[in-house]
Design a protein around this motif. Structure first.
Motif, PDB file in Angstrom:
ATOM      1  N   LEU A 178       0.677  -1.146  -0.035  1.00 33.70           N
ATOM      2  CA  LEU A 178      -0.029   0.026  -0.147  1.00 33.70           C
ATOM      3  C   LEU A 178       0.993   1.233   0.148  1.00 33.70           C
ATOM      4  N   ALA A 179       2.010   1.248   0.843  1.00 28.95           N
ATOM      5  CA  ALA A 179       2.896   2.210   0.989  1.00 28.95           C
ATOM      6  C   ALA A 179       3.555   2.531  -0.642  1.00 28.95           C
ATOM      7  N   GLU A 180       3.943   1.540  -0.862  1.00 27.72           N
ATOM      8  CA  GLU A 180       4.577   1.563  -2.404  1.00 27.72           C
ATOM      9  C   GLU A 180       3.638   1.930  -3.449  1.00 27.72           C
ATOM     10  N   ALA A 181       2.292   1.688  -3.368  1.00 28.15           N
ATOM     11  CA  ALA A 181       1.463   1.954  -4.439  1.00 28.15           C
ATOM     12  C   ALA A 181       1.265   3.512  -4.439  1.00 28.15           C
ATOM     13  N   ALA A 182       0.831   4.012  -2.974  1.00 30.02           N
ATOM     14  CA  ALA A 182       0.687   5.337  -2.867  1.00 30.02           C
ATOM     15  C   ALA A 182       1.663   6.299  -3.376  1.00 30.02           C
ATOM     16  N   ALA A 220      -6.501   4.487   3.112  1.00 28.57           N
ATOM     17  CA  ALA A 220      -4.941   4.319   2.914  1.00 28.57           C
ATOM     18  C   ALA A 220      -4.208   5.160   3.843  1.00 28.57           C
ATOM     19  N   ARG A 221      -4.564   6.558   3.876  1.00 29.58           N
ATOM     20  CA  ARG A 221      -3.741   7.253   4.861  1.00 29.58           C
ATOM     21  C   ARG A 221      -3.894   6.963   6.282  1.00 29.58           C
ATOM     22  N   PRO A 222      -5.214   6.707   6.885  1.00 28.78           N
ATOM     23  CA  PRO A 222      -5.164   6.427   8.146  1.00 28.78           C
ATOM     24  C   PRO A 222      -4.258   5.104   8.398  1.00 28.78           C
ATOM     25  N   GLU A 232       6.413  12.736   4.547  1.00 28.67           N
ATOM     26  CA  GLU A 232       6.360  13.084   3.120  1.00 28.67           C
ATOM     27  C   GLU A 232       5.179  12.466   2.355  1.00 28.67           C
ATOM     28  N   LEU A 233       5.049  11.261   2.575  1.00 21.28           N
ATOM     29  CA  LEU A 233       4.236  10.562   1.802  1.00 21.28           C
ATOM     30  C   LEU A 233       2.777  10.778   2.471  1.00 21.28           C
ATOM     31  N   LEU A 234       2.901  10.934   3.586  1.00 23.60           N
ATOM     32  CA  LEU A 234       1.414  11.057   4.252  1.00 23.60           C
ATOM     33  C   LEU A 234       0.811  12.717   3.816  1.00 23.60           C
ATOM     34  N   HIS A 235       1.561  13.426   3.621  1.00 15.94           N
ATOM     35  CA  HIS A 235       1.249  14.999   3.389  1.00 15.94           C
ATOM     36  C   HIS A 235       0.926  15.039   1.866  1.00 15.94           C
ATOM     37  N   ASP A 250      -0.069  25.039  -0.114  1.00 15.30           N
ATOM     38  CA  ASP A 250       0.203  24.381   0.959  1.00 15.30           C
ATOM     39  C   ASP A 250       1.752  24.289   1.091  1.00 15.30           C
ATOM     40  N   PRO A 251       2.014  24.287   2.635  1.00 11.29           N
ATOM     41  CA  PRO A 251       3.507  24.379   2.558  1.00 11.29           C
ATOM     42  C   PRO A 251       4.412  22.943   2.267  1.00 11.29           C
TER      43      PRO A 251
END
Length: 259
Positions: A178-182, A220-222, A232-235, A250-251
């Motif tokens: 999931l992290a790799e896909a995002a 996915a994010r939660p 960085e990925l979560l942002h 957005d910063p």
């Protein structure tokens, strides 16, 4: 010593059974006797003749040219002829690396497999689902999960069932995938594009993009937060929920050098 996460035996057995099911269901199938294709662009008369003989293995290049060709007069019959070998090749990751996974999905779609007799359609459906389940539980699948999702979405004409199954797979491999896909998707999605080619179904591209974006935000994010994914990925995922100036001012917007 680091922990390993082998593929559950049940997932491997299911995939093996699905491959066996294809071999049994499509045994003896051939291309239509009158099938033809351009010798200049597809292959020789001798190669075409092989498609009209059942259960004969094709060399890798001939198999690739056959599933990839968009102009068979009876694509369903051609697909049924090659499907057992084609499926084994796909699972092993031996598809042409220069063909995107959506191209493979299009070959299934052109075959209209969901309209085949019930037993045949069920065998194809079980293969796609078994392959997906196996991939999500495999720490190092031959085909990355994000590529297989594109393939299955195009092959089946729907995205939701594949995402729904991913939600149920909460083990370490599925979350890592999931992290790799995002990370693979965020560049295209932040550019308001679907992260796989959809040139022949443009009417559906916006709907698919919106569905995938909503899933990344809602599920996915939660999940990735809970598993300590990089900030960085979560942002980047969070930015998908913003539009217009709110997004690019957005910063954490990555800047025009990337988008």
């Amino acid at each position: 010593m680091p922990m390993t996460h082998p593929v559950p035996h049940s997932a491997r057995r299911r995939l093996d059974a699905a491959l066996d099911g294809l071999a049994i269901t499509f045994r003896g199938m051939t291309a239509h006797p009158d099938e033809h294709n351009c010798e200049c662009h597809w292959g020789s008369a001798e190669e075409l003749a092989r498609l009209k003989v059942p259960d004969v293995e094709l060399d890798h290049d001939l198999l690739r040219r056959t599933w990839q060709a968009p102009d068979w007069s009876d694509h369903p019959s051609v697909l049924r002829r090659i499907l057992p070998q084609f499926a084994r090749s796909l699972v092993a990751g031996r598809a042409d690396p220069f063909c995107g996974p959506e191209e493979i999905g299009r070959s299934f779609d052109r075959g209209h497999w969901q309209q085949w007799p019930d037993e045949q359609a069920a065998a194809v459906r079980e293969f796609l689902h078994a392959w997906w389940s196996h991939t999500l539980t495999d720490p190092a699948p031959a085909v990355p999960a994000h590529d297989l999702l594109a393939l299955n979405t195009k092959a089946s004409g729907t995205l939701r069932p594949w995402l729904a199954h991913w939600e149920t797979q909460t083990g370490t491999p599925a979350t890592r995938h999931l992290a790799e896909a995002a990370a693979h998707w965020e560049y295209d999605l932040l550019s308001d594009e679907l992260p796989w080619a959809a040139w022949d179904d443009e009417d559906d591209e916006g709907e698919r993009r919106a569905e995938l974006t909503a899933w990344l935000l809602d599920h996915a994010r939660p999940r990735l937060i809970a598993h300590g994914a990089p900030d960085e990925l979560l942002h980047r995922i969070r930015l998908l929920g913003l539009t217009g100036p709110a997004r690019w001012e957005d910063p954490h917007w990555p800047g025009p050098h990337r988008y």
